[in-house]
Scaffold this motif. Structure first.
Motif, PDB file in Angstrom:
ATOM      1  N   ALA A  94       0.794  -1.198  -0.103  1.00 50.76           N
ATOM      2  CA  ALA A  94       0.020   0.219  -0.089  1.00 50.76           C
ATOM      3  C   ALA A  94       0.806   1.014  -0.399  1.00 50.76           C
ATOM      4  O   ALA A  94       0.800   2.368  -1.102  1.00 50.76           O
ATOM      5  CB  ALA A  94      -0.637   0.081   1.346  1.00 50.76           C
ATOM      6  N   GLU A  95       2.399   1.179   0.585  1.00 52.70           N
ATOM      7  CA  GLU A  95       3.395   2.482   0.560  1.00 52.70           C
ATOM      8  C   GLU A  95       2.999   2.741  -0.985  1.00 52.70           C
ATOM      9  O   GLU A  95       3.895   3.995  -0.969  1.00 52.70           O
ATOM     10  CB  GLU A  95       4.181   2.103   1.428  1.00 52.70           C
ATOM     11  CG  GLU A  95       3.617   2.223   3.005  1.00 52.70           C
ATOM     12  CD  GLU A  95       5.150   1.911   4.637  1.00 52.70           C
ATOM     13  OE1 GLU A  95       5.919   1.734   3.708  1.00 52.70           O
ATOM     14  OE2 GLU A  95       4.474   1.370   5.056  1.00 52.70           O
ATOM     15  N   ARG A  96       3.834   1.992  -1.196  1.00 51.61           N
ATOM     16  CA  ARG A  96       4.443   1.890  -2.857  1.00 51.61           C
ATOM     17  C   ARG A  96       2.819   1.849  -4.112  1.00 51.61           C
ATOM     18  O   ARG A  96       3.141   1.835  -5.313  1.00 51.61           O
ATOM     19  CB  ARG A  96       4.369   0.426  -3.183  1.00 51.61           C
ATOM     20  CG  ARG A  96       5.637   0.624  -1.878  1.00 51.61           C
ATOM     21  CD  ARG A  96       6.201  -0.737  -2.371  1.00 51.61           C
ATOM     22  NE  ARG A  96       7.571  -1.970  -1.572  1.00 51.61           N
ATOM     23  CZ  ARG A  96       8.452  -2.179  -1.595  1.00 51.61           C
ATOM     24  NH1 ARG A  96       7.634  -4.020  -2.302  1.00 51.61           N
ATOM     25  NH2 ARG A  96       9.631  -2.435  -1.086  1.00 51.61           N
ATOM     26  N   GLY A  97       1.434   2.475  -3.586  1.00 49.16           N
ATOM     27  CA  GLY A  97       0.593   2.527  -4.316  1.00 49.16           C
ATOM     28  C   GLY A  97       0.155   1.352  -4.252  1.00 49.16           C
ATOM     29  O   GLY A  97      -1.168   1.727  -5.657  1.00 49.16           O
ATOM     30  N   VAL A  98       0.384   0.314  -4.008  1.00 48.21           N
ATOM     31  CA  VAL A  98      -0.828  -1.017  -4.355  1.00 48.21           C
ATOM     32  C   VAL A  98      -2.220  -1.372  -3.762  1.00 48.21           C
ATOM     33  O   VAL A  98      -1.991  -1.254  -2.102  1.00 48.21           O
ATOM     34  CB  VAL A  98      -0.059  -2.587  -4.461  1.00 48.21           C
ATOM     35  CG1 VAL A  98      -0.765  -3.733  -4.770  1.00 48.21           C
ATOM     36  CG2 VAL A  98       1.439  -2.498  -5.599  1.00 48.21           C
ATOM     37  N   GLN A  99      -3.400  -1.428  -4.237  1.00 44.28           N
ATOM     38  CA  GLN A  99      -4.495  -1.454  -4.143  1.00 44.28           C
ATOM     39  C   GLN A  99      -4.746  -3.130  -3.729  1.00 44.28           C
ATOM     40  O   GLN A  99      -4.959  -3.968  -4.881  1.00 44.28           O
ATOM     41  CB  GLN A  99      -5.536  -0.538  -4.525  1.00 44.28           C
ATOM     42  CG  GLN A  99      -5.243   0.857  -3.964  1.00 44.28           C
ATOM     43  CD  GLN A  99      -6.277   1.712  -5.365  1.00 44.28           C
ATOM     44  OE1 GLN A  99      -7.133   1.434  -5.549  1.00 44.28           O
ATOM     45  NE2 GLN A  99      -5.575   3.392  -5.232  1.00 44.28           N
ATOM     46  N   THR A 116      -5.243  -8.021  -5.412  1.00 44.18           N
ATOM     47  CA  THR A 116      -4.781  -6.184  -5.400  1.00 44.18           C
ATOM     48  C   THR A 116      -5.844  -6.486  -7.252  1.00 44.18           C
ATOM     49  O   THR A 116      -6.634  -6.767  -7.951  1.00 44.18           O
ATOM     50  CB  THR A 116      -3.351  -6.587  -6.112  1.00 44.18           C
ATOM     51  OG1 THR A 116      -2.708  -7.588  -7.638  1.00 44.18           O
ATOM     52  CG2 THR A 116      -2.831  -6.722  -4.994  1.00 44.18           C
ATOM     53  N   ARG A 117      -5.927  -5.156  -7.004  1.00 40.59           N
ATOM     54  CA  ARG A 117      -5.940  -4.310  -8.119  1.00 40.59           C
ATOM     55  C   ARG A 117      -5.515  -4.517  -9.374  1.00 40.59           C
ATOM     56  O   ARG A 117      -4.100  -3.867  -8.534  1.00 40.59           O
ATOM     57  CB  ARG A 117      -6.813  -3.442  -8.025  1.00 40.59           C
ATOM     58  CG  ARG A 117      -8.526  -3.724  -7.220  1.00 40.59           C
ATOM     59  CD  ARG A 117      -8.599  -1.734  -6.376  1.00 40.59           C
ATOM     60  NE  ARG A 117      -9.117  -0.286  -7.823  1.00 40.59           N
ATOM     61  CZ  ARG A 117      -9.612  -0.450  -7.726  1.00 40.59           C
ATOM     62  NH1 ARG A 117     -10.263  -0.682  -6.757  1.00 40.59           N
ATOM     63  NH2 ARG A 117     -10.713   0.039  -8.813  1.00 40.59           N
ATOM     64  N   GLU A 119      -4.966  -2.625 -11.941  1.00 38.49           N
ATOM     65  CA  GLU A 119      -4.240  -1.458 -12.335  1.00 38.49           C
ATOM     66  C   GLU A 119      -3.155  -0.290 -11.551  1.00 38.49           C
ATOM     67  O   GLU A 119      -2.609   0.293 -12.079  1.00 38.49           O
ATOM     68  CB  GLU A 119      -5.923  -0.310 -12.401  1.00 38.49           C
ATOM     69  CG  GLU A 119      -6.292  -0.408 -11.595  1.00 38.49           C
ATOM     70  CD  GLU A 119      -7.052  -1.274 -11.055  1.00 38.49           C
ATOM     71  OE1 GLU A 119      -8.656  -0.815 -10.355  1.00 38.49           O
ATOM     72  OE2 GLU A 119      -8.124  -1.850 -11.641  1.00 38.49           O
ATOM     73  N   THR A 120      -3.674  -1.161 -10.108  1.00 35.43           N
ATOM     74  CA  THR A 120      -2.487  -0.525  -9.393  1.00 35.43           C
ATOM     75  C   THR A 120      -0.999  -2.042  -9.399  1.00 35.43           C
ATOM     76  O   THR A 120       0.274  -1.520  -8.675  1.00 35.43           O
ATOM     77  CB  THR A 120      -2.272  -0.705  -7.574  1.00 35.43           C
ATOM     78  OG1 THR A 120      -3.173  -1.426  -7.276  1.00 35.43           O
ATOM     79  CG2 THR A 120      -3.817   0.793  -8.330  1.00 35.43           C
ATOM     80  N   SER A 121      -0.916  -2.902  -9.885  1.00 36.81           N
ATOM     81  CA  SER A 121       0.301  -4.248  -9.633  1.00 36.81           C
ATOM     82  C   SER A 121       0.970  -4.006 -10.777  1.00 36.81           C
ATOM     83  O   SER A 121       0.438  -5.851 -10.991  1.00 36.81           O
ATOM     84  CB  SER A 121      -0.292  -4.697  -8.472  1.00 36.81           C
ATOM     85  OG  SER A 121      -1.287  -5.253  -9.398  1.00 36.81           O
TER      86      SER A 121
END
Length: 139
Positions: A94-99, A116-117, A119-121
């Motif tokens: 999450a700190e790296r923007g992965v949702q 994970t989503r 579009e974020t991974s």
């Protein structure tokens, strides 16, 4: 935080046909199950000389199956990574923007997981998991 490749999930049109295909290459049925309220059947196949398994996923609902497969007989769905602590892994990512696809931890038996989503991974769905849960079937 290190991960271990646990399995690769594939959505298939037919568990039986795909299992037979993989058994021709020496894969064996390790376990089967599913999530009845989602009309989802699942089988895990593996071979004796490898620790990674292939998860076959079949949706009983024809509309969901068509949405997931788009007419194909099979499609790669996710790559499952095992961590010592899935909550810690989720926080670091999450700190790296992965949702994740939801905020609720899914629990199946002793497995706890998030997806994970894509579009974020980097366009891939990863299943983040550990085996620290209580014997529960809330998923």
């Amino acid at each position: 935080m290190k991960a271990r490749l646990d399995h690769i999930g594939i959505v298939v049109a037919s568990l039986e046909a795909t299992r037979a295909f993989l058994q021709d290459f020496g894969f064996e049925l390790i376990r089967s199950g599913g999530v009845p309220h989602l009309q989802l059947g699942a089988e895990f196949l593996g071979s004796q000389n490898q620790n990674v398994q292939i998860e076959l996923i079949e949706f009983g609902d024809p509309l969901i199956r068509e949405m997931r497969l788009g007419g194909a007989r099979g499609r790669m769905d996710h790559i499952a990574l095992e961590f010592d602590d899935v909550e810690e892994a989720r926080a670091v990512l999450a700190e790296r923007g992965v949702q994740t696809q939801g905020d609720t931890l899914m629990i199946v038996g002793s497995m706890r997981c998030y997806f994970t989503r894509p579009e974020t991974s980097l366009g891939v769905v990863y299943q983040l998991l550990d085996y620290r849960g209580e014997a529960d079937n809330s998923c």
